[in-house]
Design a protein around this motif. Structure first.
Motif, PDB file in Angstrom:
ATOM      1  N   GLY D 206      -9.041   3.028   7.254  1.00 10.33           N
ATOM      2  CA  GLY D 206      -8.831   1.632   6.587  1.00 10.33           C
ATOM      3  C   GLY D 206      -9.319   1.384   5.428  1.00 10.33           C
ATOM      4  N   THR D 207     -10.184   1.991   5.004  1.00 13.40           N
ATOM      5  CA  THR D 207     -10.763   1.796   3.551  1.00 13.40           C
ATOM      6  C   THR D 207      -9.571   1.729   2.490  1.00 13.40           C
ATOM      7  OG1 THR D 207     -12.681   2.842   4.254  1.00 13.40           O
ATOM      8  CG2 THR D 207     -12.562   2.114   2.268  1.00 13.40           C
ATOM      9  N   LYS D 208      -8.780   2.775   2.526  1.00 18.60           N
ATOM     10  CA  LYS D 208      -7.923   2.640   1.327  1.00 18.60           C
ATOM     11  C   LYS D 208      -6.847   1.850   1.604  1.00 18.60           C
ATOM     12  CE  LYS D 208      -8.628   7.787   0.876  1.00 18.60           C
ATOM     13  NZ  LYS D 208      -9.263   7.976  -0.476  1.00 18.60           N
ATOM     14  N   ASN D 209      -6.873   0.881   2.628  1.00 20.28           N
ATOM     15  CA  ASN D 209      -5.855   0.004   2.644  1.00 20.28           C
ATOM     16  C   ASN D 209      -6.612  -1.769   2.881  1.00 20.28           C
ATOM     17  OD1 ASN D 209      -3.002  -0.989   2.821  1.00 20.28           O
ATOM     18  ND2 ASN D 209      -3.087  -0.717   4.964  1.00 20.28           N
ATOM     19  N   GLY D 210      -7.499  -1.751   2.181  1.00 21.61           N
ATOM     20  CA  GLY D 210      -8.349  -3.130   2.325  1.00 21.61           C
ATOM     21  C   GLY D 210      -9.676  -3.544   3.031  1.00 21.61           C
ATOM     22  N   LEU D 253      -5.489  -4.917  12.673  1.00 20.48           N
ATOM     23  CA  LEU D 253      -4.286  -4.702  13.303  1.00 20.48           C
ATOM     24  C   LEU D 253      -3.812  -5.861  13.830  1.00 20.48           C
ATOM     25  CD1 LEU D 253      -5.834  -1.468  15.147  1.00 20.48           C
ATOM     26  CD2 LEU D 253      -4.163  -1.671  13.463  1.00 20.48           C
ATOM     27  N   SER D 254      -4.524  -6.812  14.320  1.00 19.59           N
ATOM     28  CA  SER D 254      -4.054  -7.930  15.154  1.00 19.59           C
ATOM     29  C   SER D 254      -3.240  -8.824  14.007  1.00 19.59           C
ATOM     30  CB  SER D 254      -5.161  -8.625  15.776  1.00 19.59           C
ATOM     31  OG  SER D 254      -5.761  -7.999  16.645  1.00 19.59           O
ATOM     32  N   ASN D 255      -3.941  -8.934  12.849  1.00 22.48           N
ATOM     33  CA  ASN D 255      -3.222  -9.933  11.864  1.00 22.48           C
ATOM     34  C   ASN D 255      -2.578  -9.316  11.023  1.00 22.48           C
ATOM     35  OD1 ASN D 255      -4.776 -12.129  12.561  1.00 22.48           O
ATOM     36  ND2 ASN D 255      -6.755 -11.433  11.368  1.00 22.48           N
ATOM     37  N   LYS D 256      -1.931  -7.853  11.243  1.00 22.82           N
ATOM     38  CA  LYS D 256      -0.952  -7.297  10.496  1.00 22.82           C
ATOM     39  C   LYS D 256      -1.302  -6.945   9.269  1.00 22.82           C
ATOM     40  CE  LYS D 256       3.064  -6.591  13.124  1.00 22.82           C
ATOM     41  NZ  LYS D 256       4.079  -5.666  13.094  1.00 22.82           N
ATOM     42  N   VAL D 257      -2.833  -7.089   8.964  1.00 25.68           N
ATOM     43  CA  VAL D 257      -3.040  -6.565   7.459  1.00 25.68           C
ATOM     44  C   VAL D 257      -2.598  -5.301   7.115  1.00 25.68           C
ATOM     45  CG1 VAL D 257      -5.111  -6.546   5.878  1.00 25.68           C
ATOM     46  CG2 VAL D 257      -4.926  -8.363   7.707  1.00 25.68           C
ATOM     47  N   TRP D 258      -2.682  -4.471   7.902  1.00 24.73           N
ATOM     48  CA  TRP D 258      -2.308  -3.135   7.669  1.00 24.73           C
ATOM     49  C   TRP D 258      -0.937  -3.173   7.238  1.00 24.73           C
ATOM     50  CZ3 TRP D 258       1.886  -0.278   9.740  1.00 24.73           C
ATOM     51  CH2 TRP D 258       2.328  -0.884  10.897  1.00 24.73           C
ATOM     52  N   TYR D 259      -0.030  -3.824   7.866  1.00 20.62           N
ATOM     53  CA  TYR D 259       1.558  -3.785   7.583  1.00 20.62           C
ATOM     54  C   TYR D 259       1.594  -4.385   6.030  1.00 20.62           C
ATOM     55  CZ  TYR D 259       6.486  -4.016   7.649  1.00 20.62           C
ATOM     56  OH  TYR D 259       7.806  -4.054   7.299  1.00 20.62           O
ATOM     57  N   ILE D 260       0.899  -5.556   5.963  1.00 16.01           N
ATOM     58  CA  ILE D 260       1.329  -6.365   4.799  1.00 16.01           C
ATOM     59  C   ILE D 260       0.712  -5.654   3.568  1.00 16.01           C
ATOM     60  CG2 ILE D 260       0.380  -8.496   3.466  1.00 16.01           C
ATOM     61  CD1 ILE D 260       0.051  -9.674   6.509  1.00 16.01           C
ATOM     62  N   ASN D 261      -0.443  -5.167   3.626  1.00 15.08           N
ATOM     63  CA  ASN D 261      -1.024  -4.376   2.497  1.00 15.08           C
ATOM     64  C   ASN D 261      -0.210  -3.193   2.160  1.00 15.08           C
ATOM     65  OD1 ASN D 261      -2.937  -6.233   2.330  1.00 15.08           O
ATOM     66  ND2 ASN D 261      -4.661  -5.093   2.942  1.00 15.08           N
ATOM     67  N   ALA D 262      -0.023  -2.305   3.253  1.00 11.64           N
ATOM     68  CA  ALA D 262       0.797  -0.998   3.082  1.00 11.64           C
ATOM     69  C   ALA D 262       2.234  -1.416   2.391  1.00 11.64           C
ATOM     70  CB  ALA D 262       0.827  -0.367   4.205  1.00 11.64           C
ATOM     71  N   ASN D 291       2.373   5.342  -1.473  1.00  5.85           N
ATOM     72  CA  ASN D 291       1.830   4.560  -2.583  1.00  5.85           C
ATOM     73  C   ASN D 291       1.391   5.242  -3.838  1.00  5.85           C
ATOM     74  OD1 ASN D 291      -0.008   5.335  -0.854  1.00  5.85           O
ATOM     75  ND2 ASN D 291      -1.381   3.628  -1.807  1.00  5.85           N
ATOM     76  N   ALA D 292       2.103   6.465  -4.045  1.00  5.03           N
ATOM     77  CA  ALA D 292       1.328   7.300  -5.274  1.00  5.03           C
ATOM     78  C   ALA D 292       2.755   7.748  -6.034  1.00  5.03           C
ATOM     79  CB  ALA D 292       0.830   8.608  -4.599  1.00  5.03           C
ATOM     80  N   VAL D 293       2.563   7.907  -7.343  1.00  8.47           N
ATOM     81  CA  VAL D 293       3.581   8.399  -8.219  1.00  8.47           C
ATOM     82  C   VAL D 293       2.937   9.621  -9.186  1.00  8.47           C
ATOM     83  CG1 VAL D 293       5.018   7.883 -10.152  1.00  8.47           C
ATOM     84  CG2 VAL D 293       4.775   6.188  -8.526  1.00  8.47           C
ATOM     85  N   PHE D 294       3.651  10.653  -8.972  1.00 13.75           N
ATOM     86  CA  PHE D 294       3.234  11.929  -9.610  1.00 13.75           C
ATOM     87  C   PHE D 294       4.259  12.121 -10.603  1.00 13.75           C
ATOM     88  CE2 PHE D 294       1.071  12.433  -5.623  1.00 13.75           C
ATOM     89  CZ  PHE D 294      -0.227  13.011  -5.889  1.00 13.75           C
ATOM     90  N   ALA D 295       3.460  12.512 -11.991  1.00  8.72           N
ATOM     91  CA  ALA D 295       4.401  12.463 -13.111  1.00  8.72           C
ATOM     92  C   ALA D 295       3.621  13.432 -13.879  1.00  8.72           C
ATOM     93  CB  ALA D 295       4.589  11.279 -13.771  1.00  8.72           C
TER      94      ALA D 295
END
Lengths: 346, 346, 346, 346
Positions: D206-210, D253-262, D291-295
Motif C-alpha cells: 500500500g505504501t507506494k500507492n498512497g 479498498l472500500s473507497n477505491k483509493v487503490w484504483y483512483i491512485n494507480a 507507472n515507470a518509464v525507463f530510458a
C-alpha cells in the motif's frame, strides 16, 4: 562386509588416505594432548605452513571440511549485508547447499564464465551500489584455484584480480581445495600463487589430495582473523582431536605428499584426456590443466558408463560430464574406462 | 617434534584413538568409495546402530563434531522462533560458543540444577507462552546423558521427562556425547535409556570414548528427519570421506570398544574419587557416576596442580574443578595425581 | 464498524496517537520528499535529538519498532559469537520472540532480579570465559529504563553499570522504549540518564508514549554505528516514508509531548496504586515508579476483571498481573476499574 | 523548517499520504484497542481483503515494509537450505540489502530477463539438483507484478508460471508492492491476477500507492501460514498500533483509493512517455505498462536533470534511468520535466 569393487572418476575424494598420511596419524596417536589445537603437532604444522606460504602468512587455522574453510574465510571479513562475487560454477555457489548464505548472511553475486575463471572485465560491471543502503555491499572476490572446470589461473591473472580488489577495497579469497594440483600445473610454489599474487584469504585443502580429513584457512593480512577462533567453534568446525589433522598436514607438506599426489593425479588426467579425446562423439569442453576432464558425450552412453565407473553429470542440459582423477588413479583404471567408453560408443 | 609428555584429567578428548578403531580406519582404506556416505561401510554401521538401538530408530546420520550433532538435532525439529529448554550446565548452553542460537535461531531457556539433571518439576514453571507470538515457542527439552556434572539419569527419570514432553507436544533430545559411560554405569543397553525411555532425538558420540572423530544423530520417530541431509550439508557437517567415520562406528559397536573403554574410564573415575576424597580440604561436589570427578580444592593449589596434570576449573567463583578420566587413563596416572595433590595440600 | 468500547490497562500501546503528533504527520504531508530518510524532517528531528541528548550523541537513526531498535542496537556492536547480559524480565529476553538471537546470532545471558534492575554484583559472576573459544564472548550489558517491572534506575545506578562495562570492555545498551516515563520520575533530562551516565547505545521509543509509530537508536560513541544503515535496511527496519516518523519525533520533543504524556501516565499509575492498594487481597509486588502497577490478586477475579478492563497476567505461576497506564488514561478509567475490582473481591 | 520544494520522479514513495487514508487514521484514533492486531479495524480490513481476493485467500497478515512482506512470505514456505528463483532485477535480489538471504538463509537464483519477466522457458534450465544434498533445494518462484521494469504479466503468463511451479512442487510468490498499478493496466480485479492465476503467496503493498505505511501478506493455500505470526514478530515486522495500518487498508479498498491512485499514476506515466519519447537522444528501453518509464539518455544531462527533478540511474553502465510517477504527479510536473530535459538536450 562387501565393499565397493568399482573404481571411478566421480571425485578425488572417493579415493582413500595416502599411506604416509595414515602413518602420520598413527604416529601422533600416543599419550594425551590438549584437545582443540593447543598441542605440539598443531604448532609444528602451522610453522611448516607459514614457512611454505611466506612471511605474509599472518595466521593459520585448521578446520574440518572444505565448505567449512570457505564459509569461515568469508565470515572473517564479511558481515551479513556484504556480498561475495564468484564464478557461477564456484563451489561456494553450487555445491555447498547454501552454507555461505546461511552462515554469513551474505549474498553471492555469481558471474557466468566460459572456463570457471573470473576476470577484472567480467567483474567490473557488478561493482555497483557502494554506500547505497538498499544494495548489498560487495566485500569479497572469491576464486577457485584450480577452478571447478579444471582450469588454472596464472599468477598474473590472480594478481590482476588482486589489483582490482585493492582498487575497490575488497578482499581476494581463494578456494584452494585442490591448490596442490594448480601448483603442480604451474610448476610454482604455493607462495607465488597465493600470498605473493595478492590473495588475502585462502582455503587450503588436503582431503581431496590424500588426507583422511583436514582443511585449513590461511590469512595473508594481519588483523582480519582476530575472531576466527570464535567463528570456527560457533560454526562447528573446531576439531576435538586436532592433532590428527595437524599431523597429516605436517607430513603432507614435509614429505612432499602434496606434490607427489597432485603430480600423479594431473598426469592421469592428461592420460585420460589423451585416451578419450580420440574417441568419436566425445567433445572435450575445457582445457585440462589440473585433475579434471570435462566432456560432452552422447546421452545414451552416460548411464551405462556410470554403472561401471561412477562419475557425475555436470550439466544435464547438454550432457556434459566431469571425470576426475585422483592420487590413486592408475593407468589401468584409465585404460579400462576408455575401452569401455569406446565400446559403448561403437 | 617434542610432544607433550604430560598426561592429565582435562577431558576425555585429550586421549587419542583406541587401537581397534585406528585399525578399522586402516582396513577401510582400500579402493574407491562414493564420498559423503553412499558407501558400504556407512550402510553397515547404520545397520548395526539400528540393531542396537531398536526398531524405533528411524534414521541414523553421521556428523563431524559433538556440537554439530547437537545443533543439527535441534535444527531438525525447531524453527527460529522456537526455544529449547536445557540445564544451565548443558554443553549446548555453555560450551558451544552460541552455535545453537546462531544456526537454529532459537533461544535456549536454561534452568539451574544442583546436579546437571532436569526434572519435570524444574521445567514446568517455564512451560509458558504457548500460542503467544511475543514469546518464543518451546519445542524441545534437551538433556545430557551423562550430564556435564558426571551424573547419570535413570531410565525412569528420562521417561518422566519424556512424558512431560509428550504432554506439551515437545521433543526430547539427548546429548549422548558420552552415552557409553552412562550405559555402563546403569548396566543397561543403549536402547533402554534412549528409544525405550522416550527419547526422540539423540546425539550419539564416539570421539570422547576413543574414536579419532565421529558423532552421529539418531531419530526415534519417523518424519522428523526428512531434511536432515540438507541441513547437515548446509551446516558444514557432512564428512567427505565418510567411510572412515562409519568404519570406526562399526568397530566401536561390533567389537564392544564402547563398553571396554567406558567401563575402564568409569572405573578410573571411581579410583580417582577414592584417592582424592580422603585428602584434607578436598570437597567432592557431585556424585561420581560416569567418568568425571568434581571437587572444590584450595585456590592456591589449582595452578601448581595444573602445571603437572592439566585439567579445567569448572567454577571460578568457588574454585570447583573437574577431573575427567578416559579410556587410556592408568592407575599410575591416578596415583601420581593424587600423590601430587596430597603434596600440594600438605 | 463497531470499535472496541472497552478501555483497559493492558499496555500503553493500546492507546492511540496524541493529537499533536497526528497533526505533525498531517503537516508533513505535502509535496515530495526523498524516501528513506534523506529529507528535511529527518534532518531536523536528528538535530533536535542531538541537542537534547548532548554532544556525545554521535548518530541517530529512526526505525519502525521497539524490537527493531533493540535488535539493531545490539547488531551494531555484537557479532554472532558474542553474548548480551540482561535481566530475565528484559523485553529482549521475554517479549521479542527470539528476534535478538535470530538476527544477531548472540546468546542472551539472563539474570534473575527482584525488581527488573541489574546490578554490578549480580552481573560479576557471569563475567567469565573471555578469550575461551568454547564460550560466547560477552559484549553488551543491556538494561531497560524504566524496567519491565515499572522500576527506574537512578543515574548513579546506571553509572555503576557503565563503570563495570568499561572495566570489561563491554558496551552498555539501554532499552528506553519508555524512557520519558523514567525521566519524568527522576525529574531529570534525557541526557543525564543516558549519555552522561555512560550509556553507549540507546533504544529511544516513542510509540508507547503517544506516537503512531516510531522508535530510534542513538549512539553515544563514534565509530560503532558505521554499518548501521545497512543493518537497518537488511533487518527490514528502514521506513519508506520516513518523514512521518521524523515529524512526530520533532513534535514529540519540541512541543514537550514526551513530558506531558509521561507525566500524566505516571500520575495515573500513582492514582491507580492508591486506589487498589487499599483493597483487600491485593498485594502490590513492585515499587510504582513509572506507569506500571504490579499486583498479586486472587486467581478467581482475574478473568472477570479482564472481561471489563483488559490487562495481562504477568506471572501465571503466582497470579501476578500488570496494569499499565497511558497518556490517555483518565481518573474515571481508574475509578471504574478500582470499583469493579473491589466489587469482584467482595 | 524548509521542506524540499522539489518534486520528482525518483519513486512513488517520495509522495506522501492520500488524504482519504490520513483521514482513516484520524478516525481510528479513538479509545483503546488491543495492540498488535487483535482489534476490530484489523478484523474488518482482513474481511474486506478476503472478499476482494476471493475464497482461496486463506490468511491475511499486515506488516510494516515491502521488504518485510517479501522476506516473511518466503520464510513461511522455505527453510534455510531452499532456494528462490527470481528475475535478476527483482526487488528481493537488488534492493533489499540481502534481507532475504540473511533472514531465510536461502539462496536467490537470479535469472537475466529482457523485461523483468520470468518465463517457464527461462526457468527450466535452473530446475536442477532436486534431492541432491550439495545443492540448494529450489522451493519458490518469485515474480514482481508489475515488474521492476514497469512491465506487467498477463494473467495467462502468471498461470503458466504457476503450472510450472506445481509441476515441480514449488510455490509461486508474487511481490505486489505495486499490484494496483498492474490491475489497472490489465483492467482486471486483484483476484484474477493472483489467487485465480495460481499465486500461492502475495506481498500486497500500500505504501507506494498512497498509504503512510502498510503492507500485507496474503496466503492462497491453507496450512502454509501456521507459523507466520511468530515469524512476523521475530522478524520485527509486527506493528504495535496495528489498527492504523488496518484502517488505511480498509479505506484503500472500500473507497477505491487503490484504483483512483494507480489509474492516475499509470496515466501520468503514459503522459510522461508521450512527452519524452519525442525528444532527440532519448531512447525508451521498456514498454510502459504501469507507472515507470525507463530510458537511456545522454550521460551529460543526467546530473543537471537530477538537480531539478530527482530520479535514480537504473544502470550506470549504459546511462539508463528510471522515472516513476505517483498518485500525486501532476501534468504540470511532467510538462516542467519534459521541458527541462528538452532544454538540456538541445
Amino acid at each position: 562386509m562387501t565393499t565397493n569393487p568399482k573404481r571411478g572418476f566421480a571425485s578425488d575424494n572417493n579415493a582413500g588416505i595416502h599411506p604416509l598420511l595414515l602413518e602420520a596419524i598413527g604416529k601422533a596417536n600416543s599419550g594425551h594432548e590438549i584437545a582443540y589445537g593447543d598441542d605440539p603437532y598443531t604448532a609444528a604444522a602451522i610453522k611448516t605452513i607459514k614457512k611454505l606460504f611466506g612471511d605474509k602468512t599472518s595466521e593459520v587455522f585448521f578446520v574440518l571440511t572444505g565448505t567449512g574453510a570457505n564459509v569461515l574465510s568469508l565470515s572473517s571479513v564479511a558481515r551479513s549485508y556484504n556480498a561475495v562475487i564468484c564464478a557461477d560454477t564456484a563451489h561456494i555457489h553450487t555445491d555447498e547447499c547454501g552454507a555461505p548464505e546461511k552462515f554469513t548472511g551474505c549474498k553471492l553475486i555469481s558471474i557466468s564464465t566460459p572456463d570457471g575463471k573470473l576476470t577484472p572485465d567480467a567483474i567490473r560491471p557488478h561493482l555497483q551500489g557502494f554506500g547505497f543502503e538498499h544494495h548489498v555491499q560487495i566485500r569479497v572476490i572469491s576464486i577457485s584455484q584450480p577452478t571447478e572446470m579444471g582450469t588454472v589461473y596464472t599468477a598474473q591473472e590472480i594478481k590482476a584480480l588482486s589489483d582490482l580488489a585493492k582498487e575497490y577495497n575488497l578482499y581476494l579469497h581463494m578456494d584452494g581445495a585442490r591448490l596442490a594440483n594448480a601448483a603442480v600445473h604451474l610448476n610454482m610454489g604455493f607462495r607465488e600463487i597465493t600470498a605473493d599474487a595478492g590473495v588475502d584469504l585462502l582455503s587450503f585443502g588436503g582431503t581431496k589430495n590424500g588426507m583422511l580429513f583436514g582443511e585449513s584457512v590461511l590469512f595473508f593480512q594481519p588483523g582480519i582473523s582476530d575472531d576466527f577462533k570464535y567463528l570456527r567453534k560457533q560454526s562447528m568446525q573446531l576439531a576435538s582431536k586436532m592433532r590428527f589433522i595437524s599431523a597429516q598436514f605436517e607430513s603432507y607438506l614435509s614429505n612432499k605428499v602434496w606434490y607427489i599426489n597432485a603430480q600423479h593425479a594431473n598426469k592421469m588426467a592428461q592420460l585420460l584426456l589423451k585416451k578419450v579425446s580420440v574417441l568419436p562423439k566425445v567433445k572435450i569442453t575445457q582445457k585440462v590443466e589440473a585433475n579434471a576432464v570435462f566432456a560432452i558425450i552422447p546421452h545414451e552412453v552416460i548411464e551405462p558408463l556410470q554403472k561401471k565407473f561412477f562419475f557425475y553429470v555436470w550439466d544435464e542440459n547438454r550432457d556434459e560430464v566431469r571425470w576426475m582423477t585422483s592420487f590413486d588413479t592408475t593407468p589401468e583404471d584409465i585404460d579400462g574406462f576408455a575401452e569401455h567408453l569406446a565400446l559403448l560408443l561403437s
